[in-house]
Design a protein around this motif. Structure first.
Motif, mmCIF file in Angstrom:
data_model
loop_
_atom_site.group_PDB
_atom_site.id
_atom_site.type_symbol
_atom_site.label_atom_id
_atom_site.label_comp_id
_atom_site.label_asym_id
_atom_site.label_seq_id
_atom_site.Cartn_x
_atom_site.Cartn_y
_atom_site.Cartn_z
ATOM 1 N N LEU A 190 0.788 -1.288 0.019
ATOM 2 C CA LEU A 190 0.127 0.097 -0.053
ATOM 3 C C LEU A 190 0.753 1.205 0.047
ATOM 4 N N THR A 191 2.036 1.201 0.659
ATOM 5 C CA THR A 191 2.869 2.531 0.915
ATOM 6 C C THR A 191 3.880 2.591 0.049
ATOM 7 N N ARG A 192 4.540 1.668 -0.491
ATOM 8 C CA ARG A 192 5.833 1.561 -1.227
ATOM 9 C C ARG A 192 5.953 1.243 -2.719
ATOM 10 N N PHE A 193 4.743 0.595 -3.178
ATOM 11 C CA PHE A 193 4.661 0.019 -4.558
ATOM 12 C C PHE A 193 3.636 0.401 -5.238
ATOM 13 N N PRO A 194 3.573 1.000 -6.568
ATOM 14 C CA PRO A 194 2.501 1.506 -7.144
ATOM 15 C C PRO A 194 1.543 0.349 -7.841
ATOM 16 N N ILE A 195 0.748 -0.658 -6.984
ATOM 17 C CA ILE A 195 0.341 -1.646 -7.223
ATOM 18 C C ILE A 195 -1.036 -1.336 -7.972
ATOM 19 N N LYS A 196 -1.344 -2.129 -8.777
ATOM 20 C CA LYS A 196 -2.730 -1.781 -9.384
ATOM 21 C C LYS A 196 -3.981 -2.089 -8.463
ATOM 22 N N ARG A 197 -5.066 -1.630 -8.517
ATOM 23 C CA ARG A 197 -6.053 -1.617 -7.670
ATOM 24 C C ARG A 197 -5.633 -1.678 -6.134
ATOM 25 N N ARG A 198 -5.100 -0.504 -5.778
ATOM 26 C CA ARG A 198 -4.825 -0.318 -4.604
ATOM 27 C C ARG A 198 -6.080 -0.322 -3.803
ATOM 28 N N MET A 199 -7.226 0.374 -3.978
ATOM 29 C CA MET A 199 -8.316 0.588 -3.263
ATOM 30 C C MET A 199 -8.899 -0.934 -3.168
ATOM 31 N N LEU A 200 -8.777 -1.629 -4.138
ATOM 32 C CA LEU A 200 -9.529 -2.952 -3.774
ATOM 33 C C LEU A 200 -8.503 -3.841 -2.703
ATOM 34 N N LEU A 201 -7.360 -3.515 -2.899
ATOM 35 C CA LEU A 201 -6.648 -4.141 -1.666
ATOM 36 C C LEU A 201 -6.847 -3.732 -0.289
ATOM 37 N N LEU A 202 -7.059 -2.269 -0.275
ATOM 38 C CA LEU A 202 -7.438 -1.665 0.871
ATOM 39 C C LEU A 202 -9.125 -2.152 1.542
ATOM 40 N N ILE A 203 -9.797 -2.391 0.683
ATOM 41 C CA ILE A 203 -11.312 -2.862 0.978
ATOM 42 C C ILE A 203 -10.904 -4.442 1.376
ATOM 43 N N MET A 204 -9.847 -5.136 0.873
ATOM 44 C CA MET A 204 -9.876 -6.542 1.229
ATOM 45 C C MET A 204 -9.450 -6.509 2.612
ATOM 46 N N ILE A 205 -8.517 -5.612 2.723
ATOM 47 C CA ILE A 205 -7.922 -5.840 4.315
ATOM 48 C C ILE A 205 -8.798 -5.237 5.204
ATOM 49 N N LEU A 206 -9.611 -4.443 5.063
ATOM 50 C CA LEU A 206 -10.628 -3.982 5.847
ATOM 51 C C LEU A 206 -11.921 -4.939 6.017
ATOM 52 N N LEU A 207 -12.076 -5.770 4.970
ATOM 53 C CA LEU A 207 -13.291 -6.464 5.204
ATOM 54 C C LEU A 207 -13.689 -7.462 6.283
ATOM 55 N N PRO A 208 -12.444 -8.251 6.539
ATOM 56 C CA PRO A 208 -12.766 -8.794 8.042
ATOM 57 C C PRO A 208 -13.134 -8.096 9.162
ATOM 58 N N PHE A 209 -12.626 -6.893 9.327
ATOM 59 C CA PHE A 209 -13.150 -5.833 10.459
ATOM 60 C C PHE A 209 -14.559 -5.337 10.132
ATOM 61 N N LEU A 210 -15.013 -5.456 8.871
ATOM 62 C CA LEU A 210 -16.334 -4.910 8.294
ATOM 63 C C LEU A 210 -17.585 -6.147 8.884
ATOM 64 N N ILE A 211 -17.050 -7.233 8.547
ATOM 65 C CA ILE A 211 -18.009 -8.222 8.576
ATOM 66 C C ILE A 211 -18.284 -8.681 10.170
ATOM 67 N N LEU A 212 -19.505 -8.675 10.624
ATOM 68 C CA LEU A 212 -19.973 -9.185 11.951
ATOM 69 C C LEU A 212 -19.037 -10.361 12.263
ATOM 70 N N LYS A 213 -18.765 -10.309 13.537
ATOM 71 C CA LYS A 213 -17.852 -11.301 13.755
ATOM 72 C C LYS A 213 -18.257 -12.830 14.135
ATOM 73 N N VAL A 214 -19.493 -12.782 14.529
ATOM 74 C CA VAL A 214 -20.418 -14.207 14.724
ATOM 75 C C VAL A 214 -20.660 -14.536 13.237
ATOM 76 N N ILE A 215 -20.978 -13.754 12.478
ATOM 77 C CA ILE A 215 -21.398 -14.217 11.106
ATOM 78 C C ILE A 215 -19.922 -14.841 10.287
ATOM 79 N N LEU A 216 -18.975 -13.963 10.432
ATOM 80 C CA LEU A 216 -17.583 -14.588 9.895
ATOM 81 C C LEU A 216 -17.261 -15.996 10.650
ATOM 82 N N ALA A 217 -17.781 -16.166 11.815
ATOM 83 C CA ALA A 217 -17.336 -17.248 12.598
ATOM 84 C C ALA A 217 -18.099 -18.342 12.075
#
Length: 564
Positions: A393-420
């Motif tokens: 995210l901070t050092r390399f100009p990857i494509k779809r940077r926003m998609l990577l950020l969303i993927m990283i945040l996704l486990p936090f946004l999913i209700l924990k019991v539902i993910l479990a």
């Protein structure tokens, strides 16, 4: 000369392509982990929502009957509405309580901002069960507050309405999630240019007018960010309503848990889970001003914005909030040394008896050993993945940077019991037995957002020109990383591991679904907290608090040291 310029241009393009390729390789394991441990389980859960149950057999013929049942059931509709109404109420409450706290720390504190913010976050690292137990000690019919009121003669008999009530649930939910709101608002206040408010004042705006027209709109991004975090966590909270709310603590999350447990109706539970996720994601579409408002963070350098009376009121409010945050922990500490089996005032003397009982309990010692066996590798895997994500995210100009950020945040946004439950279904379908490795995998993915944030905060403070200088001297990307970036990241990696270790050791919800016969300390302590309130539990809770605070303090010290 033009030839030299062309050579430099081609060299720059080649280096950029190489960085993009490396960024893709760094992001690939993170994508794979989130895909395997979050997205794939949710997809399987979605598939199950179209199945049905016939006694103990799951019928795989697709049908919409589960969703029709939810739509026609007044009970399910009310529980879903109740969850979101509670989310809105606690979000509003934390905003009202946290706004003056964030303003005071950002605008009135000059030297100890990090210390105040860290102190506000410390109770979060004590673990869900410890915090709930502390409030049960405070609010119970034979608890601290009732016994203190009876001791002073303020009441004649205990107030049963303090615990196992909607009021108690809202108090504890506010306690649990207030720090998240304060952090979001603090970032917004730090980014606020005070000259804009001064200009409004110079043009004749009063304090309230300047607040309504300037301060509130400019801090709205932080209010939205903090509000979204609080809202998601309140809607998905499973333990607090169950253990604090009593009969009023029945929630849609507990209904999902029951459907995947004793009721054995996985398809209906899956349909309810996806209904909740669909509604939740409708609230998680932040306005575009959110990203714009948080792009820059500047230190405060203006003059006083409000009257001294406002500052004095905020100072008093800060004391009240911090007392509120630490009172439960203080009560645990006091009664862990009280020479009485009854957790009530007046105190009966000083003793180490409850600590001696804890250290001789082989069951708890076995749970502690298992907790270490889970938390150590979880911290390692989460830190490595978080570092790779942060580098991408901070050092390399990857494509779809926003998609990577969303993927990283996704486990936090999913209700924990539902993910479990989603991970539980996936394990069942794949025929994988639940062991400590399933706990490690599940915990790693939910801790990933935190380790990414810690490592990214360190990387953003490392001067990129140091790496460019290494490239100019002929170093490869791997050599520059090993000799330049990695040594500068070392303290941040250690801090990340400490935080991941603490979060893993305190995790209960996901662990309870994925543990099988394995019983880490969080599961054993939760069982005791549910059925047995004794001073020995005070001793256990205090030791967990002290250990977690020590680890977090060490991690914070290492992280701050890495920024110098």
């Amino acid at each position: 000369m033009p030839g030299a310029a062309g050579s430099l241009l081609r060299e720059g393009e080649a280096r950029a392509m190489e960085k993009a390729r490396i960024g893709g390789w760094l992001a690939a394991p993170v994508f794979a982990a989130v895909l395997a441990l979050c997205i794939a389980p949710l997809a399987i859960l979605f598939t199950y929502s179209f199945f049905q149950v016939d006694f103990v057999a799951i019928i795989t013929d697709p049908t919409l009957k589960n969703y029709a049942r939810i739509a026609s059931s007044g009970t399910y509709r009310w529980l879903i509405a109740k969850a979101f109404l509670s989310g809105f109420a606690i979000t509003a409450l934390t905003a009202v309580v946290g706004y003056p706290v964030a303003w005071f720390i950002a605008k009135r504190v000059t030297h100890y901002k990090s210390a105040l913010l860290t102190l506000l976050l410390v109770p979060l690292y004590t673990g869900d069960m410890v915090r709930i137990f502390a409030w049960r000690v405070l609010l119970g019919s034979e608890g601290v507050l009732n016994s203190l009121l009876m001791w002073t003669g303020a009441i004649a008999r205990p107030l049963d309405s303090l615990l196992f009530s909607p009021l108690a649930t809202h108090i504890v939910l506010t306690y649990n999630y207030l720090p998240f709101m304060v952090i979001g608002l603090w970032l917004a206040f730090e980014a606020l240019d005070d000259r804009l408010i001064e200009a409004a004042t110079d043009l004749g705006a009063g304090t309230l007018s300047a607040f309504r027209r300037v301060t509130l709109p400019l801090t709205a991004p932080g209010l939205i960010a903090g509000g979204l975090m609080v809202f998601v966590m309140v809607v998905g909270d499973y333990l607090t309503p169950q253990l604090i709310g009593g009969a009023s603590g029945v929630t849609i999350i507990s209904a999902i848990n029951d459907l995947f447990g004793t009721a054995f109706d996985w398809p209906l539970g899956s349909a309810i889970a996806w209904t909740m996720l669909a509604i939740l994601f409708c609230f998680l579409l932040p306005p575009s001003s959110l990203s714009r408002g948080l792009r820059s963070v500047r230190p405060w350098s203006g003059r006083s914005l409000m009257k001294s009376s406002a500052t004095q009121a905020a100072t008093v409010w800060i004391w009240i909030v911090y007392i509120f945050m630490y009172l439960p922990v203080a009560m645990i500490a006091i009664f862990s040394f009280n020479n009485s089996e009854i957790i009530a005032f007046p105190l009966q003397g000083f003793t180490f008896q409850w600590y001696n009982e804890t250290f001789t309990d082989l069951r708890l010692l076995g749970g502690l050993k298992l907790t270490f066996l889970v938390a150590i590798p979880t911290g390692l895997f989460a830190t490595v993945l978080g570092a790779m994500a942060a580098l991408a995210l901070t050092r390399f100009p990857i494509k779809r940077r926003m998609l990577l950020l969303i993927m990283i945040l996704l486990p936090f946004l999913i209700l924990k019991v539902i993910l479990a439950v989603a991970q539980l279904i996936m394990l069942s379908d794949l025929g994988i037995n639940r062991t400590i490795w399933t706990i490690i995998a599940g915990q790693t993915i939910i801790i990933l957002p935190f380790t990414t944030l810690v490592n990214a905060s360190v990387l953003m403070r490392i001067d990129g020109r140091l790496e460019e200088a290494a490239f100019d001297l002929g170093a490869s990307h791997f050599s520059a990383f090993r000799r330049v970036t990695l040594p500068l990241m070392k303290n941040g990696l250690m801090a990340s591991w400490f935080i991941a270790f603490v979060l893993s050791s305190a995790e209960y919800v996901l662990t309870s679904f994925l543990s099988g016969r394995a019983q880490p300390l969080s599961i054993l302590v939760a069982s005791d907290f549910r059925f047995n309130i004794s001073p020995a539990l005070d001793a256990i809770a205090l030791m967990l608090v002290v250990a977690n605070i020590a680890l977090i303090g060490l991690g914070e010290f290492i992280r701050l040291r890495s920024q110098k």
